[in-house]
Design an enzyme around this catalytic site. Structure first.
Site, PDB file in Angstrom:
ATOM      1  N   ARG A   1       6.373  -0.694 -11.445  1.00  0.00           N
ATOM      2  CA  ARG A   1       7.695  -1.334 -11.369  1.00  0.00           C
ATOM      3  C   ARG A   1       7.613  -2.824 -11.731  1.00  0.00           C
ATOM      4  O   ARG A   1       8.599  -3.430 -12.096  1.00  0.00           O
ATOM      5  CB  ARG A   1       8.218  -1.150  -9.932  1.00  0.00           C
TER       6      ARG A   1
ATOM      7  N   CYS B   1      10.149   1.131   2.496  1.00  0.00           N
ATOM      8  CA  CYS B   1      11.095   0.047   2.807  1.00  0.00           C
ATOM      9  C   CYS B   1      12.510   0.588   2.841  1.00  0.00           C
ATOM     10  O   CYS B   1      13.386   0.020   3.479  1.00  0.00           O
ATOM     11  CB  CYS B   1      10.965  -1.049   1.764  1.00  0.00           C
TER      12      CYS B   1
ATOM     13  N   GLU C   1      10.630  -8.394  -2.962  1.00  0.00           N
ATOM     14  CA  GLU C   1      11.085  -7.079  -2.463  1.00  0.00           C
ATOM     15  C   GLU C   1      10.479  -6.926  -1.079  1.00  0.00           C
ATOM     16  O   GLU C   1       9.298  -6.614  -0.947  1.00  0.00           O
ATOM     17  CB  GLU C   1      10.607  -5.958  -3.396  1.00  0.00           C
TER      18      GLU C   1
ATOM     19  N   GLY D   1       6.396  -6.480  -0.281  1.00  0.00           N
ATOM     20  CA  GLY D   1       5.665  -6.383   0.978  1.00  0.00           C
ATOM     21  C   GLY D   1       6.550  -6.818   2.128  1.00  0.00           C
ATOM     22  O   GLY D   1       7.778  -6.756   2.041  1.00  0.00           O
ATOM     23  N   SER D   2       5.922  -7.284   3.172  1.00  0.00           N
ATOM     24  CA  SER D   2       6.674  -7.586   4.395  1.00  0.00           C
ATOM     25  C   SER D   2       7.409  -8.924   4.283  1.00  0.00           C
ATOM     26  O   SER D   2       7.002  -9.812   3.531  1.00  0.00           O
ATOM     27  CB  SER D   2       5.699  -7.637   5.575  1.00  0.00           C
TER      28      SER D   2
ATOM     29  N   GLU E   1      11.416  -2.781  11.942  1.00  0.00           N
ATOM     30  CA  GLU E   1      11.121  -1.829  10.864  1.00  0.00           C
ATOM     31  C   GLU E   1      10.038  -0.887  11.412  1.00  0.00           C
ATOM     32  O   GLU E   1       8.911  -1.331  11.674  1.00  0.00           O
ATOM     33  CB  GLU E   1      10.633  -2.590   9.627  1.00  0.00           C
TER      34      GLU E   1
ATOM     35  N   LYS F   1      -2.556  -8.119  -7.998  1.00  0.00           N
ATOM     36  CA  LYS F   1      -3.352  -8.027  -6.774  1.00  0.00           C
ATOM     37  C   LYS F   1      -2.832  -6.839  -5.960  1.00  0.00           C
ATOM     38  O   LYS F   1      -1.804  -6.919  -5.313  1.00  0.00           O
ATOM     39  CB  LYS F   1      -3.246  -9.301  -5.922  1.00  0.00           C
ATOM     40  N   PRO F   2      -3.572  -5.727  -6.006  1.00  0.00           N
ATOM     41  CA  PRO F   2      -3.143  -4.543  -5.253  1.00  0.00           C
ATOM     42  C   PRO F   2      -3.410  -4.729  -3.757  1.00  0.00           C
ATOM     43  O   PRO F   2      -4.156  -5.625  -3.351  1.00  0.00           O
ATOM     44  CB  PRO F   2      -4.032  -3.426  -5.798  1.00  0.00           C
ATOM     45  N   ALA F   3      -2.817  -3.865  -2.935  1.00  0.00           N
ATOM     46  CA  ALA F   3      -3.065  -3.912  -1.491  1.00  0.00           C
ATOM     47  C   ALA F   3      -4.516  -3.511  -1.201  1.00  0.00           C
ATOM     48  O   ALA F   3      -5.068  -2.616  -1.846  1.00  0.00           O
ATOM     49  CB  ALA F   3      -2.108  -2.982  -0.773  1.00  0.00           C
TER      50      ALA F   3
ATOM     51  N   TRP G   1       0.807  -1.222   0.000  1.00  0.00           N
ATOM     52  CA  TRP G   1       0.000   0.000   0.000  1.00  0.00           C
ATOM     53  C   TRP G   1       0.843   1.277   0.000  1.00  0.00           C
ATOM     54  O   TRP G   1       0.321   2.364  -0.185  1.00  0.00           O
ATOM     55  CB  TRP G   1      -0.927   0.037   1.229  1.00  0.00           C
TER      56      TRP G   1
HETATM   57  P1  NAP Z   1       2.167  -6.890   3.493  1.00  0.00           P
HETATM   58  O1  NAP Z   1       1.223  -6.945   4.616  1.00  0.00           O
HETATM   59  O2  NAP Z   1       3.184  -7.967   3.367  1.00  0.00           O
HETATM   60  O3  NAP Z   1       1.258  -6.811   2.176  1.00  0.00           O
HETATM   61  C1  NAP Z   1       1.803  -6.691   0.890  1.00  0.00           C
HETATM   62  C2  NAP Z   1       0.849  -7.305  -0.114  1.00  0.00           C
HETATM   63  O4  NAP Z   1       0.736  -8.703   0.167  1.00  0.00           O
HETATM   64  C3  NAP Z   1      -0.581  -6.767  -0.044  1.00  0.00           C
HETATM   65  O5  NAP Z   1      -1.126  -6.768  -1.333  1.00  0.00           O
HETATM   66  C4  NAP Z   1      -1.270  -7.777   0.848  1.00  0.00           C
HETATM   67  O6  NAP Z   1      -2.659  -7.843   0.650  1.00  0.00           O
HETATM   68  C5  NAP Z   1      -0.624  -9.051   0.363  1.00  0.00           C
HETATM   69  N1  NAP Z   1      -0.708 -10.144   1.323  1.00  0.00           N
HETATM   70  C6  NAP Z   1      -0.812 -10.077   2.671  1.00  0.00           C
HETATM   71  N2  NAP Z   1      -0.879 -11.315   3.202  1.00  0.00           N
HETATM   72  C7  NAP Z   1      -0.827 -12.187   2.154  1.00  0.00           C
HETATM   73  C8  NAP Z   1      -0.866 -13.603   2.036  1.00  0.00           C
HETATM   74  N3  NAP Z   1      -0.962 -14.396   3.105  1.00  0.00           N
HETATM   75  N4  NAP Z   1      -0.789 -14.150   0.799  1.00  0.00           N
HETATM   76  C9  NAP Z   1      -0.688 -13.374  -0.288  1.00  0.00           C
HETATM   77  N5  NAP Z   1      -0.637 -12.020  -0.247  1.00  0.00           N
HETATM   78  C10 NAP Z   1      -0.700 -11.437   0.964  1.00  0.00           C
HETATM   79  O7  NAP Z   1       2.992  -5.546   3.460  1.00  0.00           O
HETATM   80  P2  NAP Z   1       2.432  -4.065   3.542  1.00  0.00           P
HETATM   81  O8  NAP Z   1       2.079  -3.750   4.935  1.00  0.00           O
HETATM   82  O9  NAP Z   1       1.400  -3.842   2.481  1.00  0.00           O
HETATM   83  O10 NAP Z   1       3.718  -3.236   3.069  1.00  0.00           O
HETATM   84  C11 NAP Z   1       4.718  -2.874   3.946  1.00  0.00           C
HETATM   85  C12 NAP Z   1       5.919  -3.790   3.820  1.00  0.00           C
HETATM   86  O11 NAP Z   1       6.355  -3.804   2.450  1.00  0.00           O
HETATM   87  C13 NAP Z   1       7.115  -3.308   4.607  1.00  0.00           C
HETATM   88  O12 NAP Z   1       7.750  -4.386   5.236  1.00  0.00           O
HETATM   89  C14 NAP Z   1       8.023  -2.716   3.537  1.00  0.00           C
HETATM   90  O13 NAP Z   1       9.383  -2.684   3.879  1.00  0.00           O
HETATM   91  C15 NAP Z   1       7.759  -3.603   2.381  1.00  0.00           C
HETATM   92  N6  NAP Z   1       8.114  -2.948   1.123  1.00  0.00           N
HETATM   93  C16 NAP Z   1       9.215  -3.394   0.472  1.00  0.00           C
HETATM   94  C17 NAP Z   1       9.596  -2.776  -0.701  1.00  0.00           C
HETATM   95  C18 NAP Z   1      10.808  -3.239  -1.441  1.00  0.00           C
HETATM   96  O14 NAP Z   1      10.945  -2.854  -2.579  1.00  0.00           O
HETATM   97  N7  NAP Z   1      11.673  -4.037  -0.846  1.00  0.00           N
HETATM   98  C19 NAP Z   1       8.846  -1.708  -1.209  1.00  0.00           C
HETATM   99  C20 NAP Z   1       7.721  -1.276  -0.505  1.00  0.00           C
HETATM  100  C21 NAP Z   1       7.361  -1.921   0.670  1.00  0.00           C
HETATM  101  P3  NAP Z   1      -3.629  -7.054   1.665  1.00  0.00           P
HETATM  102  O15 NAP Z   1      -3.364  -5.635   1.448  1.00  0.00           O
HETATM  103  O16 NAP Z   1      -4.962  -7.498   1.221  1.00  0.00           O
HETATM  104  O17 NAP Z   1      -3.290  -7.518   3.052  1.00  0.00           O
END
Ligand code: NAP
Length: 493
Positions: A168, A293, A259, A237-238, A390, A183-185, A159
């Site tokens: 990207r 991130c 990522e 994501g995380s 983090e 699949k967007p957030a 998100w």
């Molecule tokens: P997240 O909770 O891991 O969610 C990321 C995406 O994954 C969302 O679309 C989420 O859907 C989906 N998701 C969640 N649980 C899932 C599951 N069990 N199976 C499949 N998909 C699932 O992360 P976030 O809170 O959105 O983003 C923050 C994190 O992203 C931070 O840790 C940040 O460091 C990292 N990040 C990394 C980069 C990079 O380039 N390295 C860039 C940006 C962010 P929902 O929204 O429906 O939960």
């Protein structure tokens, strides 16, 4: 912007993009999108079921062969038209991002420019997928290599950068000739929905890009990942979710790009230009309200300059204006949801209980919206719990070090390895330190390094694979090697 906010929201498709149409969910289910600055519901969208997810994969797979055969120049020109349309709609995209994610409008405009660069960059890279030709060392074969599209991809985005995280992935996949399900957030789907419509408007053939937003991420991703037709998953994501997806990807031996999270060190040596270091700290910490991130997470400052750095940084943070990002004077928006604000508050309270001192901030904002004050903490050590987490918010813990060796040891003392920053005027130190830092990205005397032309990605538990740069398109291709019996092999001695 030439339209009102209500008119803009009415332009955003609310269905699922499956093939050539935006459709309702198969069970009629919906979910709501909130404005984190006000707590108001701004949109209601169709919520994809597992059945819808497979329908999206069906639509993608139906056009994979044709799309892979489409000349690279045509794919490039669609991306270029997409770039031009996003530029024309820049103010609409920026407003949508501020509405659903909270970032100040000036930053949202910055993200449109940054995110859109991936469309332009990969329109240029699409026609530059080169192979190799040569002879094997002993002369028995002529070798050719070529790059083919990897095949149907699942793209999962977070998100925090609603446009850039989508472009990207989508742009290099289009450039390489892959079809995809995006699949967007759940918290910020509107930008992706509008972006997908914009790509259709740019002439992207139906089926190449399908979008399944929804309230249950795993209900969407699991069936797609269990399907034999999928070839690749690209996730931002995380780290915990990335680990789950990697385990699932192992069952089908899928190509993966991950990522994941970060815990960026920001090193300030005593020979640094402190004006530059403060500017850099503002960029590395406050960009996206700290919800990046790449956000500086641990400020490692040499003892002799730590007091001055902390004082000046705290002063700059006190000058920031907290509020609804749509107001042009606001420089710090809300965190994305109540849970995010509460987790930042808990980290700060924990650090204080462990002996840290609050130089500025340290409290949640008042009223509606999920605000947290920009905060500087001193007296943090490598044993503090905040050192390992983090933060994902506008909080800057300062940890002091004695010498270069200690700075490097502290910087590398994390399971993450995404971004890092070094401020020094000593060129030999730059190379000594960069050789030893275990991070995929390093900013030297700058706090903002993301660029579409640069390979972005981490090491250790921050992930694998690179996005952007010439590396970014390779993630969506497989190398095929063709060995041809050398016609003169028998005549060679
Ligand atoms: P997240 O909770 O891991 O969610 C990321 C995406 O994954 C969302 O679309 C989420 O859907 C989906 N998701 C969640 N649980 C899932 C599951 N069990 N199976 C499949 N998909 C699932 O992360 P976030 O809170 O959105 O983003 C923050 C994190 O992203 C931070 O840790 C940040 O460091 C990292 N990040 C990394 C980069 C990079 O380039 N390295 C860039 C940006 C962010 P929902 O929204 O429906 O939960």
């Amino acid at each position: 912007m030439s339209v009102t906010i209500a008119e803009l929201l009415a332009k955003v498709p609310t269905g699922l993009l499956i093939g050539d149409a935006w459709v309702e969910a198969s069970d009629g289910g919906t979910f709501e999108v909130e404005n984190p600055a006000t707590g108001e519901i701004i949109a209601t969208l169709a919520s994809a079921t597992s059945q819808d997810a497979i329908a999206a994969l069906d639509a993608a797979c139906a056009v994979q062969k044709d799309w892979a055969r489409t000349p690279a120049r045509q794919r490039a020109e669609i991306l270029r038209r997409g770039f031009e349309l996003v530029a024309q709609r820049a103010e609409e995209f920026a407003t949508l991002m501020t509405l659903e994610m909270g970032k100040p409008i000036a930053e949202a405009r910055g993200e449109v420019a940054y995110g859109n660069e991936f469309l332009r960059w990969f329109s240029e890279e699409a026609v530059r997928l080169y192979g190799r030709y040569g002879a094997t060392p002993e002369g028995s074969l002529r070798m050719m290599t070529t790059r083919k599209p990897v095949g149907p991809c699942l793209l999962i985005t977070p998100w925090n950068f609603p446009l850039a995280m989508a472009t990207r992935k989508v742009a290099p996949a289009i450039a390489a000739g892959c079809v995809m399900v995006l699949k967007p957030a759940r918290l910020t789907p509107l930008t992706s929905q509008y972006f997908a419509q914009t790509m259709l408007d740019a002439g992207l053939p139906p089926g190449v890009l399908n979008v399944v937003s929804g309230k249950s991420a795993s209900a969407i991703s699991n069936p797609i990942m269990e399907d034999d037709r999928l070839r690749k998953v690209s996730f931002t994501g995380s780290t915990p979710v990335g680990q789950q997806l990697l385990k699932k990807a192992a069952d089908k031996v899928l190509r993966t790009s991950m990522e994941l999270g970060g815990n960026a060190p920001f090193l300030v040596f005593e020979d640094a230009d402190l004006d530059l270091a403060i500017e850099g700290a503002m960029g590395a910490k406050m960009r996206n309200i700290g919800e990046a991130c790449t956000a500086a997470n641990r400020f490692l400052v040499q003892e002799s300059v730590a007091e001055e750095f902390g004082r000046r940084f705290a002063q700059r943070l006190q000058e920031q204006v907290l509020g609804n990002g749509l107001d042009e004077s606001v420089t710090v928006g809300p965190l994305v949801e109540a849970k995010a604000r509460d987790s930042v508050a808990a980290l700060v309270d924990g650090a204080v209980a462990e002996g840290a001192t609050v130089l500025t901030g340290g409290k949640a904002g008042e009223g509606a919206g999920y605000f947290y004050q920009p905060t500087v903490l001193t007296g943090v050590t490598a044993r503090s719990s905040i050192f390992a987490e983090e933060i994902f918010g506008p909080v800057a813990p300062i940890i002091t070090f004695r010498d270069e060796a200690e700075a490097i040891e502290l910087a590398n003392d994390t399971e993450y390895g995404l971004a890092s920053y070094v401020f020094t005027q000593d060129t030999s130190r730059v190379f000594r330190v960069s050789d030893q830092l275990e991070f995929g990205l390093l900013g030297v005397n700058t706090g903002v390094i993301s660029n579409a032309a640069a390979p972005f990605g981490g090491v250790k538990q921050s992930g694998m694979g690179r996005e952007g740069g010439s590396e970014g398109i390779e993630e969506y291709t497989s190398v095929q090697y063709i060995g041809i019996r050398d016609p003169y092999a028998d005549q060679k001695k």
